[in-house]
Enzyme design. Structure first.
Site, short mmCIF file in Angstrom:
data_model
loop_
_atom_site.label_atom_id
_atom_site.label_comp_id
_atom_site.label_asym_id
_atom_site.label_seq_id
_atom_site.Cartn_x
_atom_site.Cartn_y
_atom_site.Cartn_z
N THR A 264 0.70 -1.31 0.04
CA THR A 264 -0.02 0.03 0.08
C THR A 264 0.82 1.21 -0.09
O THR A 264 2.13 1.15 0.58
CB THR A 264 -0.86 0.06 1.21
OG1 THR A 264 -0.01 0.11 2.39
CG2 THR A 264 -1.92 -1.12 1.35
N GLU B 178 -5.98 -3.29 -0.66
CA GLU B 178 -6.52 -4.43 -0.08
C GLU B 178 -7.72 -5.14 -0.65
O GLU B 178 -8.04 -6.20 -0.01
CB GLU B 178 -6.90 -3.86 1.29
CG GLU B 178 -5.75 -3.79 2.04
CD GLU B 178 -5.28 -2.08 2.14
OE1 GLU B 178 -5.70 -1.53 1.05
OE2 GLU B 178 -4.76 -1.74 3.08
N LYS C 189 -14.16 17.04 12.16
CA LYS C 189 -15.17 16.74 13.20
C LYS C 189 -15.58 18.18 13.83
O LYS C 189 -14.61 18.52 14.74
CB LYS C 189 -14.61 15.65 14.02
CG LYS C 189 -14.62 14.21 13.46
CD LYS C 189 -13.93 13.19 14.22
CE LYS C 189 -13.93 11.90 13.49
NZ LYS C 189 -12.70 11.15 13.72
N TRP D 147 -19.87 15.37 11.80
CA TRP D 147 -18.81 15.08 10.90
C TRP D 147 -19.32 15.96 9.55
O TRP D 147 -20.38 16.21 9.20
CB TRP D 147 -18.94 13.76 10.35
CG TRP D 147 -18.35 12.77 11.64
CD1 TRP D 147 -17.96 13.17 12.87
CD2 TRP D 147 -18.00 11.31 11.36
NE1 TRP D 147 -17.31 11.98 13.47
CE2 TRP D 147 -17.47 10.96 12.67
CE3 TRP D 147 -17.94 10.59 10.25
CZ2 TRP D 147 -16.88 9.83 12.76
CZ3 TRP D 147 -17.80 9.02 10.42
CH2 TRP D 147 -17.08 8.78 11.52
P1 AMP Z 1 -4.93 2.63 -2.77
O1 AMP Z 1 -4.81 1.28 -1.76
O2 AMP Z 1 -3.46 3.40 -2.77
O3 AMP Z 1 -5.57 2.23 -3.95
O4 AMP Z 1 -5.85 3.57 -2.11
C1 AMP Z 1 -7.15 3.28 -1.65
C2 AMP Z 1 -7.73 4.53 -1.34
O5 AMP Z 1 -8.12 5.46 -2.26
C3 AMP Z 1 -9.32 4.25 -0.86
O6 AMP Z 1 -9.45 3.50 0.67
C4 AMP Z 1 -9.89 5.60 -0.86
O7 AMP Z 1 -9.68 6.41 0.25
C5 AMP Z 1 -9.45 5.96 -2.11
N1 AMP Z 1 -9.91 5.92 -3.42
C6 AMP Z 1 -10.10 5.03 -4.16
N2 AMP Z 1 -11.17 5.14 -5.13
C7 AMP Z 1 -11.82 6.26 -5.20
C8 AMP Z 1 -12.92 7.08 -5.48
N3 AMP Z 1 -13.35 6.54 -6.46
N4 AMP Z 1 -13.12 7.96 -4.72
C9 AMP Z 1 -12.73 8.34 -3.59
N5 AMP Z 1 -11.60 7.85 -3.29
C10 AMP Z 1 -11.27 6.78 -3.60
#
Ligand code: AMP
Length: 546
Positions: free
Chosen positions: A189, A334, A443, A448
């Site tokens: 990640t 994940e 917050k 929120w």
């Molecule tokens: P990653 O593991 O680097 O792909 O990041 C995942 C995170 O990216 C998610 O938990 C979200 O917070 C954000 N994310 C992914 N897709 C979207 C989306 N379409 N809109 C808003 N946030 C997103």
């Protein structure tokens, strides 16, 4: 009584064999690091992947050994994608945009035995190689011998040329069968806080995810499609597209390192691409290029955007100016990564354009196989009314249960759900909308406020190019929103005028307390807004002190 059906294991090699046998002529087009166009087919990919397993064996790679890649989207990278897991090893894709310290940490944490790298990363390799000598035995540069650079590596770390190794090998190999739960690929990640964590995919999770993303209400992949994944193969398996495309026989167009507006525009048209996938920043860059040059999109019909929230402008502008549908999906490393996708249900058939565009901004409904729920701070499930927002949890066969090296099940709560770290609403039709990362939500006075909602509204102002909303300390309300914006080229932002766009769109107490205009906003290695950096900088902007 047991069912009496066959039980062949769900293996990644079965996807490739299917593509080679039934879509032999399906094309794989790559723009190489050197800028040339390379063409191959699924039939040739399968035979080359077998050949590569012979190379990997000669390099001493055995079952479950980690094979690292530092590479753009291209055919050689795709060969590693299939060869390593196909022979029972693990393909570990590494994000070259991370800080060299993080990259060195990731490679040693994974224990990569061999690294396959594009020549664009030779300087990076020289920097980190001394720190890798306890695990990495060899580096294979993915090029032909004529382009091999000289590379200073520590003694004991061999340097090879990919094409030379392939030329010297044969493809006399039969894909082995083993348990479908065997690990197939590893991806860390991005780690905006703390060290990156490894997500270890299995053959079974990968094959099921490939089936799920190919479905009509998701990517709807067909043999006649030509898909260009801008999303990098070093980031969550390019959203599973290399597997889903092979399953469907869809032709793949791989752009290499050439991701600027002009290069993408040229490749999309020249290769008759009808579907492309990537993060919003890429589409904003492409849109700016098209507007500046008056360029047209000859064959493109759909854009999938994901990875961060979709700015409303993308849907409106690509629809109105190019007749291209922008489709929104959500996922995370994940989740292999796709969890939800936004396509309409019958109930949405009669909506007007404005209502439909608004609906399209939601992250969508779950892919069959995944379940989701939202919970409050005490873990109680919240209603699907499109208004209540809480922590989003998911479960399903392509959701991670523990990070690499951690105890089995340690990433799950006691009921087996994975907390995504996102905050969301779910409406009565099952459409999920992310309102925040849990650490970004504001917050204020115990209530929120969604930073993403405020950002999207700011982006609807004609002077705003990019927007971020963060929580700043406040003596009375604990936290209050501060809006940080970048002006569009040639425009000036008047804070008071900007705040007027919120009228009637949010409750008065959601209104940002301050507007800061900056020349640019910081981004992470995967193109997301780096809110941690912004919070550190503007936490005390309202003069409240820590
Ligand atoms: P990653 O593991 O680097 O792909 O990041 C995942 C995170 O990216 C998610 O938990 C979200 O917070 C954000 N994310 C992914 N897709 C979207 C989306 N379409 N809109 C808003 N946030 C997103």
């Amino acid at each position: 009584m047991q069912g009496l059906m066959q039980q062949p294991p769900l293996l990644i090699s079965t996807i490739l064999r299917h593509a080679a046998r039934h879509h032999a002529a399906g094309e794989i087009v790559s723009k190489t690091t050197e800028g040339a166009i390379h063409r191959t087919t699924y039939a040739a990919l399968e035979s080359r992947a077998r050949r590569l397993t012979r190379v990997l064996a000669r390099l001493g790679i055995g079952e479950q050994d980690r094979v690292g890649t530092l590479a753009w989207n291209g055919y050689r990278h795709l060969e590693v994608y299939y060869a390593a897991p196909g022979m029972g090893a693990i393909c570990h894709t590494i994000n070259p945009r991370l800080h060299p310290d993080d990259i060195a940490f990731i490679i040693t944490h994974a224990g990569d035995a061999v690294l396959f790298a594009d020549t664009s990363f030779t300087a990076l390799l020289e920097t980190i190689a001394p720190r890798l000598k306890d695990c990495v035995r060899a580096i294979v540069l993915m090029t032909e011998s004529a382009n091999m650079p000289a590379l200073a590596l520590p003694s004991g770390m061999a340097l090879h040329c990919y094409d030379d190794l392939m030329d010297a090998a044969d493809d006399d190999f039969t894909w082995p069968s083993f348990e479908e739960t065997t690990a197939s690929a590893l991806c860390y990640t991005s780690g905006t806080t703390g060290r990156p964590k490894g997500v270890l995919y299995s053959h079974r999770s990968t094959v099921l995810h490939a089936y799920a993303i190919s479905m009509p209400d998701v990517l709807c992949l067909r043999a006649t499609d030509r898909i260009l994944p801008v999303v990098p193969m070093f980031h969550v398996n390019a959203w599973g597209i290399p597997y889903g495309a092979a399953l469907a026989g869809t032709s793949l167009v791989l752009p290499g390192r050439h991701l600027d507006g002009a290069s993408l525009h040229a490749l999309l048209n020249a290769e008759r691409v009808n579907f492309t996938c990537g993060v919003p920043t890429v589409w904003m860059v492409l849109l700016a290029h098209l507007r500046a040059t008056g360029g047209r999109l000859d064959t493109l019909r759909r854009i999938m955007t994901g990875g961060s929230a979709c700015p409303p402008l993308l849907i409106e502008a690509f629809g109105a100016e190019h007749g291209v549908a922008v489709e929104h999906g959500w996922g995370m490393t994940e989740l292999s990564p796709v969890g939800t996708y936004n396509t309409p249900k019958p109930v949405h058939a009669d909506l007007g354009t404005a209502e439909r565009d608004h609906l399209m901004l939601k992250q969508g409904r779950v892919l069959a196989g995944i379940d989701m729920k939202i919970v409050d701070g005490d873990g109680r499930e919240l209603p699907w009314d499109g208004a209540a927002f809480g922590d989003l949890k998911v479960c399903g066969p392509w959701v991670c249960s523990a990070y690499y090296g951690d105890a089995p099940g340690s990433a799950l709560d006691t009921d087996g759900w994975f907390a995504t770290g996102d905050v969301a609403t779910i409406d009565p039709d099952g459409l999920m909308e992310i309102t925040d990362r849990s650490k970004d939500v504001i917050k204020s006075g115990g209530e929120w406020i969604s930073s993403i909602t405020l950002e999207n509204i700011a982006l609807s102002h004609p002077d705003v190019a990019e927007a971020a909303v963060i929580a700043a300390h406040h003596p009375k309300w604990d936290e209050r929103p501060v809006l940080i914006v970048v002006a569009r080229e040639g425009r000036t932002i008047d804070p008071e005028d900007l705040l007027r766009v919120y009228a009637g769109k949010v409750a008065k107490w959601w209104l940002p307390d301050a507007v800061v205009v900056v020349p640019e906003l910081p981004h992470t290695a995967t193109g997301k807004l780096q809110k941690t950096a912004l919070r550190a900088r503007y936490r005390d902007h309202l003069g409240a002190g820590g």
